[in-house]
Motif scaffolding. Structure first.
Motif, short mmCIF file in Angstrom:
data_model
loop_
_atom_site.label_atom_id
_atom_site.label_comp_id
_atom_site.label_asym_id
_atom_site.label_seq_id
_atom_site.Cartn_x
_atom_site.Cartn_y
_atom_site.Cartn_z
N ARG A 99 0.84 -1.14 -0.01
CA ARG A 99 0.07 0.06 0.01
C ARG A 99 0.97 1.24 -0.09
N ARG A 100 0.60 2.25 -0.72
CA ARG A 100 1.30 3.57 -0.93
C ARG A 100 1.44 4.17 0.38
N ASN A 101 0.13 4.35 1.10
CA ASN A 101 -0.18 5.24 2.15
C ASN A 101 0.44 6.40 2.18
N THR A 102 1.50 6.92 2.91
CA THR A 102 2.03 8.33 2.81
C THR A 102 3.10 8.31 2.10
N ILE A 103 3.60 6.88 1.88
CA ILE A 103 5.05 7.07 1.18
C ILE A 103 4.84 6.95 -0.27
N GLN A 104 5.26 7.85 -1.06
CA GLN A 104 5.06 7.94 -2.36
C GLN A 104 6.24 7.50 -3.25
N ASN A 105 7.38 7.48 -2.58
CA ASN A 105 8.31 6.99 -3.04
C ASN A 105 9.69 6.38 -2.04
N PRO A 106 9.17 5.10 -2.00
CA PRO A 106 9.88 4.60 -0.92
C PRO A 106 11.51 4.33 -1.22
N THR A 107 12.31 4.66 -0.16
CA THR A 107 13.66 4.61 -0.17
C THR A 107 14.18 3.07 0.09
N ALA A 108 13.23 2.30 0.60
CA ALA A 108 13.72 0.97 0.93
C ALA A 108 12.41 -0.01 0.74
N TRP A 109 12.59 -1.36 0.53
CA TRP A 109 11.58 -2.18 0.22
C TRP A 109 11.57 -3.20 0.80
N PRO A 110 11.42 -3.51 2.27
CA PRO A 110 11.30 -4.63 3.03
C PRO A 110 10.42 -5.61 2.66
N ILE A 111 10.44 -6.75 2.92
CA ILE A 111 9.37 -7.85 2.49
C ILE A 111 8.48 -7.67 3.29
N GLY A 112 8.46 -7.06 4.56
CA GLY A 112 7.34 -6.89 5.37
C GLY A 112 6.48 -5.90 5.23
N ALA A 113 6.91 -4.91 4.37
CA ALA A 113 6.08 -3.92 3.69
C ALA A 113 5.08 -4.09 2.66
N PHE A 114 5.08 -5.54 2.11
CA PHE A 114 4.21 -5.89 1.11
C PHE A 114 3.26 -6.84 1.98
N GLY A 115 1.96 -6.65 1.87
CA GLY A 115 0.91 -7.05 2.48
C GLY A 115 0.00 -8.03 1.80
N SER A 116 0.07 -8.08 0.53
CA SER A 116 -0.58 -9.16 -0.55
C SER A 116 0.37 -9.60 -1.14
N TRP A 117 -0.03 -10.87 -1.50
CA TRP A 117 1.29 -11.78 -2.26
C TRP A 117 0.33 -12.62 -3.25
N GLY A 118 0.89 -12.94 -4.31
CA GLY A 118 0.50 -14.04 -5.26
C GLY A 118 0.74 -15.40 -5.29
N GLN A 119 0.63 -16.26 -5.96
CA GLN A 119 0.49 -17.77 -5.71
C GLN A 119 2.17 -18.14 -6.07
N GLY A 120 2.69 -17.42 -6.84
CA GLY A 120 3.97 -17.55 -7.40
C GLY A 120 3.78 -18.50 -8.85
N THR A 121 4.96 -18.19 -9.67
CA THR A 121 5.07 -18.92 -10.96
C THR A 121 6.62 -19.38 -11.01
N LEU A 122 6.95 -20.39 -11.34
CA LEU A 122 8.13 -21.19 -11.46
C LEU A 122 8.98 -20.71 -12.78
N VAL A 123 10.04 -20.27 -12.62
CA VAL A 123 10.93 -20.10 -13.87
C VAL A 123 12.02 -20.95 -13.65
N THR A 124 12.39 -21.77 -14.71
CA THR A 124 13.62 -22.65 -14.67
C THR A 124 14.45 -22.31 -15.92
N VAL A 125 15.47 -21.83 -15.63
CA VAL A 125 16.73 -21.69 -16.61
C VAL A 125 17.85 -22.84 -16.57
N SER A 126 17.88 -23.44 -17.93
CA SER A 126 18.79 -24.50 -18.06
C SER A 126 20.07 -23.72 -18.79
N SER A 127 21.27 -24.49 -18.54
CA SER A 127 22.59 -24.21 -18.88
C SER A 127 22.76 -24.87 -20.46
#
Length: 127
Positions: A99-127
């Motif tokens: 949520r933006r709240n009062t911070i329009q331009n964050p200088t830090a992005w801690p994982i705890g600041a994110f309140g909603s999450w998606g289910q994830g998608t797998l990326v596999t890169v082979s050599s």
């Protein structure tokens, strides 16, 4: 709130993928958005983030110059374009909303600041 990530898959090193994350149940334009990834046995880490208005972006050093985050407010969707993929990019990728709240331009992005999450998608890169 629902964040539906898609676009993952298997690709050879040097290839490209574009991840999408469609958001619903929230005011998309009032949220900063981020892409995280988690490799087996490792902690979840922030890959890229974008402010609510799309004017400012942040990238982890490991992906600078190769990944691009963008957002489309009309579609309530955030994207992660991944080029020059490497085997070490292999992980489950998650999108998240802060949520933006009062911070329009964050200088830090801690994982705890994110309140909603998606289910994830797998990326596999082979050599």
């Amino acid at each position: 709130v629902q964040l539906q990530a898609s676009g993952g898959g298997s690709v050879q090193a040097g290839g490209s993928l574009r991840l999408s994350c469609a958001a619903s149940g929230l005011f998309f334009s009032s949220n900063h958005m981020g892409w995280f990834r988690q490799a087996p046995g490792k902690e979840r880490e922030l890959v890229a983030a974008i402010t609510f208005n799309g004017k400012t972006t942040y990238y982890a050093d490991s992906v600078k110059g190769r990944f691009t985050i963008s957002r489309d407010s009309a579609k309530s969707t955030v994207y992660l374009q991944m080029n020059s993929l490497r085997p070490e990019d292999t992980a489950v990728y998650y999108c998240a909303a802060r949520r933006r709240n009062t911070i329009q331009n964050p200088t830090a992005w801690p994982i705890g600041a994110f309140g909603s999450w998606g289910q994830g998608t797998l990326v596999t890169v082979s050599s």
